[in-house]
Design a protein around this motif. Structure first.
Motif, short mmCIF file in Angstrom:
data_model
loop_
_atom_site.label_atom_id
_atom_site.label_comp_id
_atom_site.label_asym_id
_atom_site.label_seq_id
_atom_site.Cartn_x
_atom_site.Cartn_y
_atom_site.Cartn_z
N ARG A 1 -7.25 4.46 -1.73
CA ARG A 1 -8.30 3.73 -2.45
C ARG A 1 -8.57 4.29 -3.83
O ARG A 1 -9.18 3.62 -4.66
CB ARG A 1 -9.59 3.75 -1.63
CG ARG A 1 -9.50 3.00 -0.32
CD ARG A 1 -10.82 2.94 0.41
NE ARG A 1 -10.66 2.31 1.71
CZ ARG A 1 -10.59 0.99 1.90
NH1 ARG A 1 -10.70 0.18 0.85
NH2 ARG A 1 -10.43 0.48 3.10
N THR B 1 -3.23 -3.29 -2.32
CA THR B 1 -4.48 -3.39 -1.58
C THR B 1 -4.51 -2.24 -0.58
O THR B 1 -3.64 -2.16 0.29
CB THR B 1 -4.60 -4.73 -0.85
OG1 THR B 1 -4.37 -5.80 -1.77
CG2 THR B 1 -5.98 -4.89 -0.25
N PRO B 2 -5.49 -1.34 -0.66
CA PRO B 2 -5.49 -0.16 0.19
C PRO B 2 -5.87 -0.45 1.63
O PRO B 2 -6.77 -1.23 1.91
CB PRO B 2 -6.53 0.75 -0.48
CG PRO B 2 -7.49 -0.20 -1.12
CD PRO B 2 -6.65 -1.36 -1.59
N ASP C 1 0.88 -1.17 0.00
CA ASP C 1 0.00 0.00 0.00
C ASP C 1 0.92 1.22 0.00
O ASP C 1 1.78 1.34 0.87
CB ASP C 1 -0.88 -0.02 1.25
CG ASP C 1 -1.80 1.19 1.37
OD1 ASP C 1 -1.66 2.14 0.59
OD2 ASP C 1 -2.66 1.19 2.28
N ASN D 1 -8.58 -3.01 -5.16
CA ASN D 1 -9.46 -2.20 -4.31
C ASN D 1 -10.59 -3.00 -3.69
O ASN D 1 -11.09 -2.66 -2.61
CB ASN D 1 -10.04 -1.04 -5.12
CG ASN D 1 -9.12 0.17 -5.12
OD1 ASN D 1 -7.95 0.06 -4.76
ND2 ASN D 1 -9.63 1.31 -5.53
#
Length: 249
Positions: A81, A74-75, A42, A103
């Motif tokens: 995001r 992957t946030p 991230d 996301n």
């Protein structure tokens, strides 16, 4: 950490209809015959940022020999995001290997991930060969890559003193939500910021021009300190995070 030989863990497929950066699309079943290194990250998490130099160097060193490096973004924060923000971060950080934008957490769930960064090395038969959670373990991962490729060379030199193999680091202060101020123990202090404007960390101004993880205070070794953070208009602080430092001699 090497995967148990008897485990026979097969690589999950990349989610269909996913958005990618630096490549139109990848399918895991099309990677048979080559090792694949996957890391979940991230761009708003400092521990993810600290592993990127190694990921990029392994891509540059071993891509021609057959290694496929894939980042799965992957946030974990609202600021990370936004798809356009992810694309901008990949460009800003000069990441040249493929990045899947996860996301919807489909890849995250398929792997059963519990934290960032998490990396997995799959062999030429898409079976798990080596894995590591968190920072560190860089030499072990690179030696595993070399074993799969049949290559011998000196691993990438540690980027930071705290990356030295086998080093024991003091525990740093846990990450804190929001625009936190207070006492801490760490080698460095960072903040997850978005918007446009400025913040002040212990009186020092820091300009915020894009969403990301910004360094606030950096020390040459593990230090006890106090953070005084002031967030200006137009800026959102989602968290204050800490990085480890080597204990003073």
């Amino acid at each position: 950490m090497r995967a148990p030989a008897e485990a026979e863990i097969l690589a999950p497929s990349f989610p269909g209809m996913s958005r990618w950066v630096n490549v139109a699309m990848l399918r895991m079943d099309k990677q048979l015959g080559r090792p694949v290194l996957v890391e979940f990250w991230d761009f708003c998490r400092v521990n993810s940022l600290r592993t990127l130099p190694y990921m990029q160097e392994w891509h540059e060193r071993y891509a021609d020999a057959g290694l496929r490096v894939v980042g799965i973004h992957t946030p974990g924060f609202e600021a990370s995001r936004d798809v356009d923000a992810v694309k901008a971060a990949v460009a800003r950080l000069e990441i040249s290997y493929p990045v899947l934008i996860d996301n919807e957490l489909k890849a995250w769930d398929a792997y059963g991930i519990e934290g960032w960064p998490s990396r997995y090395l799959w062999n030429q038969e898409s079976r798990l060969f080596e894995f590591h959670f968190g920072e560190g373990g860089y030499a072990e991962t690179e030696l595993a890559i070399q074993e799969l490729l049949g290559i011998e060379r000196e691993p990438v030199a540690p980027v930071r003193p705290e990356d030295e193999p086998g080093i024991l680091l003091p525990a740093q202060t846990a990450d804190q939500p929001g625009a936190w101020s207070g006492p801490y123990e760490a080698g460095g202090v960072w903040a997850v910021l978005s918007g446009s404007g400025s913040v002040r960390a212990n009186g020092e101004p820091i300009e915020v021009t894009h969403p990301g993880c910004y360094p606030l205070v950096e020390h040459p070794h593990h230090t006890t300190g106090v953070l005084e953070l002031e967030v200006g208009d137009g800026v959102v602080c989602e968290a204050v995070c800490f990085t480890p430092g080597v204990a003073p001699a």
